[in-house]
Enzyme design. Structure first.
Site, PDB file in Angstrom:
ATOM      1  CG  ASP A  64      -2.963   5.408  28.874  1.00  0.00           C
ATOM      2  OD1 ASP A  64      -3.916   6.180  28.678  1.00  0.00           O
ATOM      3  OD2 ASP A  64      -2.974   4.496  29.721  1.00  0.00           O
ATOM      4  CE  LYS A  77     -10.010   6.359  30.325  1.00  0.00           C
ATOM      5  NZ  LYS A  77      -8.925   5.826  31.125  1.00  0.00           N
ATOM      6  CD  GLN A  88      -8.367   2.995  33.956  1.00  0.00           C
ATOM      7  OE1 GLN A  88      -8.747   3.109  32.797  1.00  0.00           O
ATOM      8  NE2 GLN A  88      -7.999   4.037  34.691  1.00  0.00           N
TER       9      GLN A  88
END
Ligand code: NAD
Length: 291
Positions: A119, A52, A96
């Site tokens: 997200d 990422k 995460q």
């Protein structure tokens, strides 16, 4: 097989556009900046995060990682989320997953500032999709799958699509999106009596379960004309594989995504698209506020 639906070429084609958007936002005074909280140091998770970070640098966005110890107290952890939510320089953020067991009672997806929800798991984000509005943030994996299908001119409208797996991050939001795009969607899961009954009738099969070799040639129709999207990422015999027994199905499908190199990179690409969108929305809000 007619086609291997790889992500790389598609992303290489589209990433320049995101970089230009990112540069334009920076010029207007708000540089896209992804903030990530990671608890613990699981090597597999760290490698996802590194990926990422790489994508952020490809689009000239900032990236910061807050790596907290596995045994961090709940209150301290929550303080970090709040700080990230309030940090004006951070324009998109997430925690995460998975988190250590002592956080099992926390639904962190609902603690992220919805304006920075890259997200796309916040209920405010999902609510819009539920209402049929696809103009906002869309959860990354489902969004990546739609982008991949559309870029390969694979028709969604009117198609019979079977999704296996009904998780909050993949199957469930994906079923809403595909239904909105006028597909007829069947959602199978761990209690479905006979998955083959559905997959053998489908135009498109999407597997998001997490079991290697779950989908085999026996799940397909005899016409070799189905499309398979393999979302699964599993470690099997020291290799990364999907849910689909690639070798058994590859000569019996019209197109299939590889693992790795299919849905995985599309998910990270969608995260970058979402970061550009949250940054744009925040900047627009700031401009409105200063009028
Ligand atoms: P999850 O564990 O939250 O959900 C799994 C789903 O599969 C559940 O809905 C369950 O009902 C269903 N299921 C379990 N066993 C089944 C069976 N035998 N038959 C039919 N359905 C069954 O998992 P998740 O977070 O949605 O992830 C699923 C897989 O996709 C994992 O391998 C994960 O690593 C992968 N994943 C990949 C990406 C990507 O970017 N490629 C993104 C997210 C998840």
């Amino acid at each position: 097989m007619e086609r291997l639906l790889r992500a790389k070429t598609l992303i290489d084609d589209k990433i320049l556009y995101l970089k230009q958007k990112s540069q334009a936002l920076s010029k207007q005074g708000l540089k896209p900046h992804l903030g990530v909280i990671l608890v613990g140091n699981n090597p597999a998770t760290l490698s996802y995060i590194k990926n990422k970070e790489k994508f952020c640098s490809r689009i000239e966005a900032d990236f910061s990682l807050i790596n907290l110890p596995e045994d961090i107290e709940k209150e301290k952890f929550l303080e970090h989320i709040q700080r990230l939510n309030e940090d004006h320089s951070v324009t998109g953020c997430f925690v995460q997953l998975p988190l250590p067991n002592h956080f099992n009672d926390l639904d962190v997806t609902q603690m992220i500032n919805p304006l920075k929800d890259v997200d796309g798991f916040h209920l405010k984000t999902i609510e819009k999709i539920y209402q049929g509005d696809l103009t906002g943030i869309i959860p990354c994996t489902p969004k990546g799958i739609i982008t991949l299908l559309e870029a390969n001119n694979i028709q969604i409208k009117g198609m019979d699509i079977v999704i296996i797996g009904r998780s909050y991050i993949v199957g469930k939001p994906l079923s809403l999106l595909l239904e909105r795009k006028n597909a007829t969607v069947t959602l199978c899961h761990s209690h479905t009596k006979d998955i083959k009954k559905y997959t053998s009738q489908a135009d498109i099969i999407i597997s998001a379960v997490g079991i290697p070799l779950l989908i085999t040639k026996e799940h397909l129709n005899p016409q070799n004309n189905q499309i398979i999207i393999d979302v699964g990422i599993n470690r099997y015999n020291n290799k990364l594989v999907g849910d689909v027994d690639f070798e058994s199905v590859k000569d019996h499908v019209k197109a299939i995504t590889p693992v790795p190199g299919g849905v995985g990179p599309m998910t990270v690409f969608s995260l970058m698209e979402n970061l550009i969108l949250t940054t744009t929305n925040i900047l627009n809000n700031q401009n409105k506020g200063s009028l």
